[in-house]
Scaffold this motif. Structure first.
Motif, PDB file in Angstrom:
ATOM      1  N   LEU A 355       0.812  -1.218   0.000  1.00  0.00           N
ATOM      2  CA  LEU A 355       0.000   0.000   0.000  1.00  0.00           C
ATOM      3  C   LEU A 355       0.845   1.268   0.000  1.00  0.00           C
ATOM      4  O   LEU A 355       0.497   2.253  -0.672  1.00  0.00           O
ATOM      5  CB  LEU A 355      -0.949  -0.009   1.204  1.00  0.00           C
ATOM      6  CG  LEU A 355      -1.934  -1.193   1.292  1.00  0.00           C
ATOM      7  CD1 LEU A 355      -2.941  -0.950   2.398  1.00  0.00           C
ATOM      8  CD2 LEU A 355      -2.633  -1.431  -0.036  1.00  0.00           C
ATOM      9  N   ALA A 356       1.940   1.290   0.749  1.00  0.00           N
ATOM     10  CA  ALA A 356       2.782   2.486   0.793  1.00  0.00           C
ATOM     11  C   ALA A 356       3.394   2.760  -0.579  1.00  0.00           C
ATOM     12  O   ALA A 356       3.416   3.903  -1.049  1.00  0.00           O
ATOM     13  CB  ALA A 356       3.881   2.328   1.845  1.00  0.00           C
ATOM     14  N   ALA A 357       3.885   1.707  -1.236  1.00  0.00           N
ATOM     15  CA  ALA A 357       4.465   1.867  -2.569  1.00  0.00           C
ATOM     16  C   ALA A 357       3.404   2.306  -3.572  1.00  0.00           C
ATOM     17  O   ALA A 357       3.652   3.135  -4.454  1.00  0.00           O
ATOM     18  CB  ALA A 357       5.114   0.566  -3.024  1.00  0.00           C
ATOM     19  N   SER A 358       2.199   1.757  -3.425  1.00  0.00           N
ATOM     20  CA  SER A 358       1.101   2.148  -4.311  1.00  0.00           C
ATOM     21  C   SER A 358       0.742   3.618  -4.118  1.00  0.00           C
ATOM     22  O   SER A 358       0.541   4.356  -5.083  1.00  0.00           O
ATOM     23  CB  SER A 358      -0.115   1.267  -4.045  1.00  0.00           C
ATOM     24  OG  SER A 358      -1.191   1.639  -4.877  1.00  0.00           O
ATOM     25  N   GLN A 359       0.677   4.049  -2.870  1.00  0.00           N
ATOM     26  CA  GLN A 359       0.342   5.444  -2.576  1.00  0.00           C
ATOM     27  C   GLN A 359       1.410   6.375  -3.140  1.00  0.00           C
ATOM     28  O   GLN A 359       1.087   7.441  -3.711  1.00  0.00           O
ATOM     29  CB  GLN A 359       0.221   5.644  -1.069  1.00  0.00           C
ATOM     30  CG  GLN A 359      -0.281   7.019  -0.659  1.00  0.00           C
ATOM     31  CD  GLN A 359      -1.704   7.271  -1.134  1.00  0.00           C
ATOM     32  OE1 GLN A 359      -2.612   6.496  -0.840  1.00  0.00           O
ATOM     33  NE2 GLN A 359      -1.899   8.338  -1.884  1.00  0.00           N
TER      34      GLN A 359
END
Length: 852
Positions: A355-359
């Motif tokens: 999720l952090a990389a996606s954000q």
């Protein structure tokens, strides 16, 4: 010289640039633009391009004199002379021909200089172009068009086309209109596209050119795909690839094939898409200005296949390729393209649970987009919503998905965006505990998906499309289950099961087949008149260089014609609804079940248990759900998850029937009349089937159609509302095309799924004593077809059966009261066969209504 993001490479003048003299032939290739001038045409060349002539001339002279050399190699190729205007005289055997040629330092620099100085809006472009020489004007205007905001670029390119046309640059006018189509599509200005396409088509009629035709069809393919018309997109992209090859530009053919892979992916045909993508990746990019687009489309196909659970996609390589595409596009100054690639990377990381990389990738995509309201902006909103759901932030998810639904134009033109937004909204509202809004969003999602499915004329396309969207529906179903909303989850799952049958019932061909011949002819004639008027409207383009007043008058006339066309389309739809009404069924409610009746529905890895008088329960263990005693159980099992042993255990104490969906249970049944109709061995190659039919027709005092007498006309003339339709013969089913399941009839004829829906014979009981007649593939089969056509019960086989085995079980079924009480007779026949150690019962299933 490049002609904007949509155009790719140089315009190579082919047949459309050809002028013929009686005795001297010449064709000029390689020009960047062709300008109409007094006495003919002038061919403009940018550095370092050199002219190539295909001609039968033998001598050449330049005026003014030029120091050039020539090479004869499939034509005459001259070295490039100094900048300036030239007249090239060609001679052979006394025949003379003069060709006008223009050379100058690359005008790309001119376009770039105007782009740098013209950071303006559309209204100030006129001033930026004042004083520009006529021969430079088209490229100066191109520079200005590149500089205006994204939302104004289509109109800017369209104005450049008008100006180029007025100055005689007809090829550059075509190029600008192609760019206008591209930017109208990206900026979601869909209403502008048809008129622009019509203008380019007109130009092609006057000067046919396969490369320009290839580019037009490529842009049409992107437009059709973006608006959900995947069948039309496939057709024009295939045409584009062929035209590009004819023009000798393999790179543009590769680009068309790469986008064909994207369209196949959108239609849910992922294996086919991956194959097309691999071929495009190996294809030549010769003559293509930007090979990055081909790579991007190939990567998108692989990404989409990965998110649909297809094996074999190398995730680290995919991540590396997407990261490289972002960097390359950003370095080249193509910020919108870089934004698009970054959003794809965000989707990959979201799917992988990072999720952090996606954000981070999503934030980069938004920064690169600079707030442009493009088609990609809708995808960014969707990613925002999915990330918020993954983070359990219902309020943020609602805001993101509402942004997707806030553009009425987008919802109207791109139902796919509307469907995904509404499905996301349902999950977001549920996360906030608002079941009322969640239910409303689900209803909108179902409407939008049904609308899209009806647009597929080809059954294969429709099945692939709906099965592909099932993945997203399954995610929503699991979210509802996780939230403890088994009832809403079950309703969504059942609607997905029923959507395929509904889409077939709404099929235009099926409904037209229901009309009497004269009514059908009248309706098709009215449709053709509407289509012709629509084509005429699309061809009605704005007058060249019109005044503001004239342009406003044209817009008013066009709006009035569009409104009239819209009214006529509504009238035609109402006429078809009146003459061939769609089946109307109320929603199935658990309260319609008695306390000792229940429904067991399988959906992916989930099972739902709906008992009369009780709540809907859900889980993964169907055995736990069905432990309580029952008199009657209805099963929805499109994937065949209920084993034969489990079925046998259930049949020990309860009758069991199978249905395509719970929604089918609300179908009304017509009263039956007449004698049973028995059809035996139409192909005259199954002796046991023939004996079975003869014995049964005698036993039940039925009407027998045997051998050559069992033709399609003979059967359809007799089959309506019969208490029994018994077929003993060959059944056919194809794993690749389940909607083509059929019964073999006499004289090479067959009875198929589509005909059943069109004729709706509504028999009481149908017994299909043939191979795999009850085997559903993708939720479709002959049993489902007869149920949709009004049958109350269908007894059919799920596998290939031996002739004698089929006859033995059918005789047992009828002896135990199959015609009068099929559900109880099936239960008793299974028990009796099992007690006699006759495993042939496991090949049969009874479809239809529960015992009452």
């Amino acid at each position: 010289m490049l002609r904007g993001a949509s155009c790719g490479l140089l315009l190579l003048c082919a047949a459309g640039c050809r002028r013929e003299a009686p005795l001297l032939e010449v064709q000029v290739l390689g020009a960047s633009a062709v300008q109409g001038v007094d006495g003919g045409e002038r061919y403009w060349f940018d550095a370092p391009d050199a002219p190539r002539l295909i001609t039968d001339a033998t001598t050449f002279s330049w005026s003014p004199a030029a120091e050039v050399t020539s090479v004869v190699d499939g034509g005459v190729v001259f070295s490039r002379p100094a900048d300036g205007l030239y007249a090239l005289t060609l001679r052979r055997d006394g025949a003379t021909r003069i060709v006008q040629l223009g050379f100058r330092t690359s005008v790309s620099k001119l376009a770039d200089s105007f782009a740098a100085r013209a950071r303006v809006n559309l209204e100030s472009t006129r001033a930026a172009l004042e004083g520009v020489a006529p021969e430079d004007w088209p490229w100066a205007c191109l520079g200005v068009a590149r500089a205006v905001p994204v939302g104004e670029r289509s109109e800017a390119h369209a104005r450049c086309a008008e100006g180029a046309e007025a100055r005689g640059f007809f090829t550059e006018a075509v190029n600008r209109r192609l760019a206008a189509i591209y930017w109208a599509r990206r900026a979601r200005q869909y209403g502008q596209v048809p008129a622009l396409i019509s203008r380019v088509q007109r130009a092609l009629e006057q000067r046919p050119d396969p490369l320009t035709a290839a580019r037009l069809h490529y842009q049409q393919g992107l437009f059709f795909a973006g608006s959900g018309q995947l069948r039309e997109a496939t057709a024009v992209l295939q045409q584009s690839a062929l035209e590009a090859e004819t023009a000798g530009v393999p790179g543009e053919a590769t680009a068309a094939r790469a986008y064909l892979a994207v369209v196949s992916s959108e239609a849910g045909r992922h294996a086919e898409a991956l194959k097309l993508a691999a071929e495009a990746e190996k294809g030549s990019t010769a003559g293509l200005a930007d090979a990055r687009g081909v790579r991007s489309n190939v990567t998108w196909v692989r990404l989409r296949a990965h998110t649909r659970g297809l094996a074999g996609v190398d995730v680290p390589s995919l991540r590396e390729e997407l990261t490289r595409q972002v960097t390359e596009a950003e370095t080249a100054g193509a910020r919108l393209d870089a934004s698009n690639y970054a959003s794809n990377l965000a989707w990959l990381e979201l799917f992988e649970g990072r999720l952090a990389a996606s954000q981070a990738a999503l934030q980069k995509a938004r920064a690169l987009a600079d707030g442009a309201q493009t088609v990609e902006a809708v995808f960014l909103d969707w990613l925002d919503g999915r990330l918020a759901l993954a983070s359990s932030d219902g309020a943020a998810a609602v805001r993101a998905f509402q942004r997707m639904t806030g553009d009425p134009l987008d919802a109207e033109r791109v139902p796919e965006s509307s469907w995904r937004a509404q499905l996301g909204l349902a999950e977001a509202w549920l996360l906030q505990g608002n079941a009322v809004e969640a239910t409303r969003a689900l209803a909108e999602a179902r409407r939008s998906l049904s609308s899209q499915a009806r647009g597929f004329g080809d059954p294969r396309e429709r099945v692939s499309f709906l099965q592909d969207r099932r993945t997203a529906i399954a995610d929503a179903v699991r979210a509802f289950v996780k939230a403890g909303k088994c009832d809403l989850a079950w309703r969504l799952a059942d609607d997905a099961q029923a959507s395929l049958a509904r889409s077939f019932e709404a099929d235009r061909r099926v409904r037209l087949a229901q009309l009497p011949p004269k009514a059908r002819e009248a309706f098709e004639a009215a449709e053709e008149r509407w289509s012709n008027e629509r084509e005429a409207l699309l061809a009605d383009v704005a007058p060249s260089l019109a005044s503001v007043k004239e342009l406003e008058a044209w817009k008013e006339r066009r709006a009035a014609r569009y409104a009239a066309l819209s009214d006529e389309a509504t009238r035609l739809a109402a006429s078809l609804d009146a003459q061939a009404p769609l089946p109307t069924r109320p929603a199935f409610e658990p309260s319609s079940l008695a306390r000792d009746e229940a429904l067991l529905e399988f959906f992916d890895d989930l099972a739902f248990f709906v008992r009369g008088g009780g709540p809907v329960t859900c889980g993964r263990d169907a055995g736990q759900l069905t432990k309580s005693p029952l008199r009657s159980l209805v099963v929805v099992d499109p994937a065949g998850r209920l084993s034969a042993s489990s079925l046998r255990a259930l049949l020990e104490h309860a009758s069991v029937t199978f249905v395509p969906s719970a929604a089918w249970l609300t179908q009304p049944w017509a009263p039956v009349q007449g004698a049973p109709l028995v059809i035996g061995d139409p192909r005259r190659d199954l002796p046991a089937a023939r004996d079975e039919a003869r014995a049964l027709s005698k036993q039940l005092n039925g009407e027998l159609l045997e051998g050559d007498a069992a033709t399609l006309d003979a059967i359809t003339a007799r089959w309506s509302s019969r208490p029994l339709l018994h077929f003993a013969g060959h059944g056919r089913v194809s794993a690749g095309a389940p909607w083509e399941a059929r019964l073999d009839l006499a004289k090479g004829q067959s009875l198929d799924f589509e005909l059943l829906l069109a004729r709706r014979p509504s028999p009481g009981l149908v017994v299909l004593s043939g191979c795999e007649t009850g085997r559903p593939l993708d939720g479709i089969g002959l049993a489902e077809g007869f149920l949709a056509a009004g049958a109350r019960h269908v007894l059919a086989t799920t596998v290939e059966v031996k002739d004698e085995d089929a006859r033995r079980f059918v005789e047992r079924f009828y002896r135990l009261g199959g015609l009068e009480a099929p559900t109880e007779a099936f239960r008793l026949a299974v028990k009796e066969a099992d007690a006699a150690h006759d495993e042939s019962w496991s090949q049969w299933r009874l479809f239809g209504a529960p015992a009452r």
